[in-house]
Design a protein around this motif. Sequence first.
Motif, mmCIF file in Angstrom:
data_model
loop_
_atom_site.group_PDB
_atom_site.id
_atom_site.type_symbol
_atom_site.label_atom_id
_atom_site.label_comp_id
_atom_site.label_asym_id
_atom_site.label_seq_id
_atom_site.Cartn_x
_atom_site.Cartn_y
_atom_site.Cartn_z
ATOM 1 N N ILE A 127 0.860 -1.188 0.000
ATOM 2 C CA ILE A 127 0.000 0.000 0.000
ATOM 3 C C ILE A 127 0.893 1.233 0.000
ATOM 4 O O ILE A 127 1.698 1.424 0.924
ATOM 5 N N ARG A 135 -4.091 6.799 -2.451
ATOM 6 C CA ARG A 135 -3.778 5.370 -2.329
ATOM 7 C C ARG A 135 -4.669 4.528 -3.240
ATOM 8 O O ARG A 135 -4.202 3.564 -3.872
ATOM 9 N N VAL A 139 -3.037 2.121 -6.116
ATOM 10 C CA VAL A 139 -3.167 0.659 -6.047
ATOM 11 C C VAL A 139 -3.879 0.109 -7.280
ATOM 12 O O VAL A 139 -3.432 -0.873 -7.896
ATOM 13 N N ASP A 171 -8.288 -2.170 1.078
ATOM 14 C CA ASP A 171 -7.008 -2.036 1.780
ATOM 15 C C ASP A 171 -6.425 -0.642 1.577
ATOM 16 O O ASP A 171 -5.889 -0.032 2.511
ATOM 17 N N ALA A 172 -6.527 -0.137 0.357
ATOM 18 C CA ALA A 172 -5.995 1.194 0.056
ATOM 19 C C ALA A 172 -6.737 2.266 0.841
ATOM 20 O O ALA A 172 -6.134 3.221 1.353
#
Length: 384
Positions: A127, A135, A139, A171-172
Amino acid sequence: MSEWVTAQEAMTRLRLKPQTLYAYVSRGQIEARTDAVDPRRKLYRAADVARLEYRKARGRRVATIAEDAIAWGEPVLASSIATIAHGRLWYRGRDAEILAKAARLEDVARLLWACGDARFPTQHGPIPPGNGQERMFAVIAARAASDPVIAGRTPKALYFEAASVLDALVDAIAGSPGEGPIHQRVACAWGCDARGAELIRMALVLLADHELNASTFAVRVTASTRASLAACVLAGLSALSGPLHGGMSRRVRAFLDEARRDGVENAVRSRLETGAPVPGFGHPLYPEGDPRARCLLSAFALPAEFEEVRQVSEAITGELPNIDFALTALASSLHLDDDVPFQIFAAARCTGWIAHALEQFQTGRLIRPRARYTGQQPMLDGEA
């Protein structure tokens, strides 16, 4: 001839019902303003009425119909994923408001992807630094540059990849790898309690898909080229970032700044005087009110300044809050950063984008419309 006409005159000339006139206004086809003599009444620009009257009288050419269909017009492609009917939003025939009572985003993803009980495996990747929006783009762009194209992939492999792309996006947003329900992962990253997580869950479900909006159409065009799922999601993310789509929360916040500075009523009337809409109110597809906003706003108490803006705007314009207003108010209520509404929107809509990409793959067709040329006419050799 007067520059403005009454609602009754507009409806008589265009042979419209009141709700249809309201839809024309919401779509920006007829400009409306408050009557200075009677603030309870609206007037409608005569030139707009005359233009529509003329178009009805002469009929519409195929090219004109096709061009108008792109902007809040008639459906342009077949889809079984979502529709707007009876003033409500439906995911494969199921009411989004009802789903929002208990479903998680993962449940809605399975419904939209038509993949039954498919699991959501976690695949933790690197990340990059930056804020949530930075982000997300980093990603998904990295995956778009390296993920394999769609040709030859089995349905099982596609669903696994779909879950992987969604997981990477979450997740990002969270800023670190995680496991568990998506709403809990992002709520934990943002420091929310159980109540905040529940509100985020509802928002995610309500925003999962919205038929053929700008970002979804960008996804379908990209999918029609057989690009990877990550590339399709990147196309949707790019379109979503615009101020007229997922970036609308910035406009809502800007209007709140105007309301603090000038007073709410002055801010609303100033917008109307310039012919500009009040950000966060009204929706062309929901003349009776955005059901997503209705559902979300019923789940928490509005901050005081949002409540005042809501009451005054509704009283003056007659338009109800839309999902952009509700999402911005939710972020304020939970004391979250200004870019959180966009991140919620992106995480939720990623499920719909993937559903549309999968559906477009199945058609085997390239989306390639023609432009209606309006430039200088070509001249062949020897022509004067």
